[in-house]
Design an enzyme around this catalytic site. Sequence first.
Site, PDB file in Angstrom:
ATOM      1  N   ALA A 242      30.846  26.524  49.240  1.00 53.46           N
ATOM      2  CA  ALA A 242      29.502  26.997  49.591  1.00 53.46           C
ATOM      3  C   ALA A 242      28.742  27.544  48.378  1.00 53.46           C
ATOM      4  O   ALA A 242      27.522  27.623  48.400  1.00 53.46           O
ATOM      5  CB  ALA A 242      29.600  28.094  50.658  1.00 53.46           C
TER       6      ALA A 242
ATOM      7  N   TYR B 260      30.580  46.097  56.176  1.00 55.60           N
ATOM      8  CA  TYR B 260      31.471  47.056  56.834  1.00 55.60           C
ATOM      9  C   TYR B 260      31.333  48.412  56.144  1.00 55.60           C
ATOM     10  O   TYR B 260      31.124  48.483  54.939  1.00 55.60           O
ATOM     11  CB  TYR B 260      32.926  46.561  56.760  1.00 55.60           C
ATOM     12  CG  TYR B 260      33.873  47.502  57.464  1.00 55.60           C
ATOM     13  CD1 TYR B 260      33.768  47.691  58.847  1.00 55.60           C
ATOM     14  CD2 TYR B 260      34.830  48.228  56.762  1.00 55.60           C
ATOM     15  CE1 TYR B 260      34.602  48.579  59.501  1.00 55.60           C
ATOM     16  CE2 TYR B 260      35.671  49.114  57.414  1.00 55.60           C
ATOM     17  CZ  TYR B 260      35.549  49.286  58.783  1.00 55.60           C
ATOM     18  OH  TYR B 260      36.360  50.173  59.433  1.00 55.60           O
TER      19      TYR B 260
ATOM     20  N   TYR C 110      37.276  50.831  50.463  1.00 58.13           N
ATOM     21  CA  TYR C 110      36.271  49.922  51.006  1.00 58.13           C
ATOM     22  C   TYR C 110      34.858  50.333  50.589  1.00 58.13           C
ATOM     23  O   TYR C 110      34.328  49.833  49.606  1.00 58.13           O
ATOM     24  CB  TYR C 110      36.400  49.756  52.540  1.00 58.13           C
ATOM     25  CG  TYR C 110      35.717  48.471  52.943  1.00 58.13           C
ATOM     26  CD1 TYR C 110      36.447  47.310  53.183  1.00 58.13           C
ATOM     27  CD2 TYR C 110      34.320  48.375  52.983  1.00 58.13           C
ATOM     28  CE1 TYR C 110      35.806  46.103  53.460  1.00 58.13           C
ATOM     29  CE2 TYR C 110      33.681  47.179  53.256  1.00 58.13           C
ATOM     30  CZ  TYR C 110      34.425  46.055  53.492  1.00 58.13           C
ATOM     31  OH  TYR C 110      33.787  44.868  53.744  1.00 58.13           O
TER      32      TYR C 110
HETATM   33  P1  NAI Z   1      37.271  35.163  57.351  1.00 66.03           P
HETATM   34  O1  NAI Z   1      38.278  35.107  56.259  1.00 66.03           O
HETATM   35  O2  NAI Z   1      37.756  35.044  58.752  1.00 66.03           O
HETATM   36  O3  NAI Z   1      36.157  33.997  57.137  1.00 66.03           O
HETATM   37  C1  NAI Z   1      35.676  33.638  55.889  1.00 66.03           C
HETATM   38  C2  NAI Z   1      34.927  32.325  55.978  1.00 66.03           C
HETATM   39  O4  NAI Z   1      34.415  32.011  54.665  1.00 66.03           O
HETATM   40  C3  NAI Z   1      35.776  31.122  56.407  1.00 66.03           C
HETATM   41  O5  NAI Z   1      34.999  30.272  57.228  1.00 66.03           O
HETATM   42  C4  NAI Z   1      36.075  30.416  55.079  1.00 66.03           C
HETATM   43  O6  NAI Z   1      36.342  29.021  55.197  1.00 66.03           O
HETATM   44  C5  NAI Z   1      34.761  30.655  54.368  1.00 66.03           C
HETATM   45  N1  NAI Z   1      34.829  30.493  52.915  1.00 66.03           N
HETATM   46  C6  NAI Z   1      35.536  31.233  52.020  1.00 66.03           C
HETATM   47  N2  NAI Z   1      35.308  30.773  50.768  1.00 66.03           N
HETATM   48  C7  NAI Z   1      34.426  29.744  50.861  1.00 66.03           C
HETATM   49  C8  NAI Z   1      33.796  28.876  49.942  1.00 66.03           C
HETATM   50  N3  NAI Z   1      33.992  28.979  48.631  1.00 66.03           N
HETATM   51  N4  NAI Z   1      32.967  27.921  50.438  1.00 66.03           N
HETATM   52  C9  NAI Z   1      32.757  27.776  51.766  1.00 66.03           C
HETATM   53  N5  NAI Z   1      33.296  28.599  52.686  1.00 66.03           N
HETATM   54  C10 NAI Z   1      34.135  29.558  52.238  1.00 66.03           C
HETATM   55  O7  NAI Z   1      36.452  36.500  57.124  1.00 66.03           O
HETATM   56  P2  NAI Z   1      35.680  37.526  58.065  1.00 66.03           P
HETATM   57  O8  NAI Z   1      36.517  38.739  58.216  1.00 66.03           O
HETATM   58  O9  NAI Z   1      35.125  36.852  59.258  1.00 66.03           O
HETATM   59  O10 NAI Z   1      34.489  37.951  57.098  1.00 66.03           O
HETATM   60  C11 NAI Z   1      33.188  37.400  57.170  1.00 66.03           C
HETATM   61  C12 NAI Z   1      32.196  38.459  56.737  1.00 66.03           C
HETATM   62  O11 NAI Z   1      32.269  39.553  57.655  1.00 66.03           O
HETATM   63  C13 NAI Z   1      32.521  39.040  55.339  1.00 66.03           C
HETATM   64  O12 NAI Z   1      31.297  39.289  54.671  1.00 66.03           O
HETATM   65  C14 NAI Z   1      33.201  40.353  55.683  1.00 66.03           C
HETATM   66  O13 NAI Z   1      33.059  41.319  54.660  1.00 66.03           O
HETATM   67  C15 NAI Z   1      32.417  40.761  56.921  1.00 66.03           C
HETATM   68  N6  NAI Z   1      33.055  41.770  57.768  1.00 66.03           N
HETATM   69  C16 NAI Z   1      34.376  41.652  58.162  1.00 66.03           C
HETATM   70  C17 NAI Z   1      34.964  42.661  58.909  1.00 66.03           C
HETATM   71  C18 NAI Z   1      36.396  42.584  59.347  1.00 66.03           C
HETATM   72  O14 NAI Z   1      36.962  43.605  59.747  1.00 66.03           O
HETATM   73  N7  NAI Z   1      37.013  41.433  59.319  1.00 66.03           N
HETATM   74  C19 NAI Z   1      34.215  43.858  59.330  1.00 66.03           C
HETATM   75  C20 NAI Z   1      32.810  43.830  58.962  1.00 66.03           C
HETATM   76  C21 NAI Z   1      32.287  42.834  58.176  1.00 66.03           C
END
Ligand code: NAI
Length: 396
Positions: free
Chosen positions: A112, A225, A235
């Site tokens: 991406a 977060y 964090y």
């Molecule tokens: P996750 O690891 O489940 O999802 C990450 C996504 O990014 C996946 O679809 C992955 O394929 C994609 N990805 C990673 N590198 C990539 C690249 N180079 N090109 C294309 N796609 C790529 O992570 P999660 O936890 O859903 O995190 C998503 C957002 O939510 C982040 O910004 C995180 O900081 C935020 N967040 C997460 C919380 C949690 O407790 N898990 C809480 C609050 C916010």
Amino acid sequence: MVIKPKVRGFVCITAHPEGCAAHVREQIDYVKSKGSLANGPKKVLVIGASTGYGLASRIAAAYGSGAATIGVFFERPAEDDKLGTAGWYNTAAFTKQAKADGLYARNFNGDAFSDQLKADVIAAVKADLGQVDLIVYSLASPRRTHPKTGVVYKSCLKPVGQSYTNKTVDTDKGVVSDITIEPANEAEIAETQAVMGGEDWEMWIDALEAAGCIAPGATSVAYSYIGPEVTWPIYKNGTIGLAKNDLERAAKKINAQLKTLGYGRAFISVNKALVTQASSAIPVVPLYISILYKIMKAKGTHEGCIEQIDRLYRTQMYGGTGLEFDDAGRVRIDDWEMAADVQAAVKEVWPQVNTGNLAELTDMAGYRSEFLKLFGFGLDGIDYEADTNPNVPLGG
Ligand code: NAI
């Protein structure tokens, strides 16, 4: 082949295609059970769409308001004797179901952060949808190759200014111990911002806008977060938190940019701490999550990714009160996590918890089962002894 979980530290190196499909179905069913979302998004681009919050954002749009979705992610198909990743299987399942239900779903598996992938996605938006009215930015990545310079940046999860010692749990072994993490140096701080900050989100919006692909009134949202003070050094005030500050800076800039297009808006939604592939890699946080789950489940306020995003859409983005901002201009869908009584209960448990009472004082069992579900294990109705074909086409 028969596919079993193989957990190595904070990752599971196997994934079950049918289990992942069942996990996606659960999320679809949840959104459907809430009824249709009047005035919901119709043409949606989700960057980071294959797991966690991004997948939930895609499902909630498709099944809440019948949205056409384009998903961008970085996943691996099954190859030789290696299984595909959970995000691959999730997307394959989502795409198959969405198409069967008459919904447009197209996928871009690649980097991406690159100019090429942005150009490919924009060509698809132009050809198939014309414009998008929701852009969800939900990447969590350990590294980024800068598209203009080719420099590879690596993100790290470290405190800033001074070392940090606190309890952490080995979620696999169930052992609670102290961990000390040394502070990041300036280069590590800058690199983490380059990966997890707002520059790439801005590049996406600039590229989409230049191509005329953003619909009047469009929304863009990215996730952040904050969490409780006990995790702030690692964090909110750590390298990742500083990168999130930069994401907030980008939100303000993009918001101004979209407004000039006619009532468009961009903002940060602060989400709840949840077990995802990204969060399980952060020291200390999984122990906090396992305590939080126990407290929130007892209160009946526990949510997963799909409940969080569905509530964000229904109560703030596309209905209910409309967007409600905190003092810093962020939407807070972490409100139930941060409720004073929940946080007071966490504070009481935190100093007491140790290896011996982990099962009693925390929901480590719930944490583990949620973690395994991310990889398609432990879902009802799946025969985990059955022969399973790991070669699943992505579709779309
Ligand atoms: P996750 O690891 O489940 O999802 C990450 C996504 O990014 C996946 O679809 C992955 O394929 C994609 N990805 C990673 N590198 C990539 C690249 N180079 N090109 C294309 N796609 C790529 O992570 P999660 O936890 O859903 O995190 C998503 C957002 O939510 C982040 O910004 C995180 O900081 C935020 N967040 C997460 C919380 C949690 O407790 N898990 C809480 C609050 C916010």
